[in-house]
Design an enzyme around this catalytic site. Sequence first.
Site: not given
Length: 413
Positions: A297, A324
């Site tokens: 992330d 994502k």
Amino acid sequence: MNITLQKSQIANRQSKITITGSKSESNRLLLLKALYPEFSLENVSNSDDSCLMTDALKSVSNIVDIHHAGTAMRFLTAYFSIQEGREVTLTGSKRMKERPIQILVEALKELGADISYVENEGFPPIKITGKKLTKNKVSLKANVSSQYISALLLIASKLENGIELTLEGEITSVPYIKMTLSLLDEIGVESSFIGNAITVKPNNQQPATNNQQPTILTVESDWSSASYYFSIVALCEVGTEITLSSYKENSLQGDSVLVEIYKHFGVQTSFKNNTVVLEKTTQNLKAFSYDLANAPDIAQTIAVTCFALGIPCDLTGLHTLKIKETDRLVALKTEIEKLGGNVEITDKSLHLKASNTINQFVPIATYNDHRMAMAFAPLALKTPLIIEDAEVVSKSYPTFWNDLESIGFKITK
């Protein structure tokens, strides 16, 4: 809403920011609190994702819409599978309907769950009929999203025989798995993680009623949100300092690896009274390479930091970024190249070439992805730019733009 970030500088070389609780920890603990209501939570994330998670767990509707919240989709799939007698259709946004759920669904079915696809095989929306699950052995490929694994672990203690989970192959995102197990431990649920086998023992009592277990759990602030300040300090002059709260030196969050990573960019980190102090101590413009399999992330933040500093970088271990909120690898390549950079990507890596040019007033598309908006914001220390659909930050960090203004960023709407 689009915003323009004028070329900015930090107004106070010793700024302070308070960041809300970790979305990752909050969503895990919210589900555990639904299963074990005897304990209470403090510093829960005020992100859209955590608010959606809270609302979904309280909902009595037979249709639950979690919009863009991927973590909530995975965790709630497992949660509703064990709500005996309840029938729920779990759905989300257009992008959510393109994000795979089959690996988790098949694992839950292996345990005896009753789940079917409403539209496309392997993708939300899904129809779940809650039932008692008595099987306890299940296998998953070890390189899948850790959220699939955590979803199973979070409900495991409420299964009649717990869970014996075997992970096949090389395990990625280990810190997130360990975070889940540590939180289970905090409420008194026993587990073990040896080699590629994870076992969680059944516990149909209320763990938090044990006098040795806490009745109040405090969520640590979000390290992913802190990453943007690491980037800001890296782009500032030597001597710039930003203090963030509330953080632990022995954090459960995988993204706390930022402390080590940003040493490369001249950022020194120190911990004082539940705060973390970031200070620019040196100017380092050497090429950077790192395997981010355990902290994907923060890839966007690091890529933009390197681009802003004009240094090349090679980031690997990024295979989960393609599923994502958007395909983050393609999005990064597209937006950095609009700014004048040169990026090559594979399905699991990003390679940025050195560049000394940053184009001005480039509109950065955010693709319904909060991290795209926030990762590019520090560039305003180098050049003016435009962030499209800037309100997307509310997914994880609703006060982000206000916090940037408080330290000197010039923002016009």
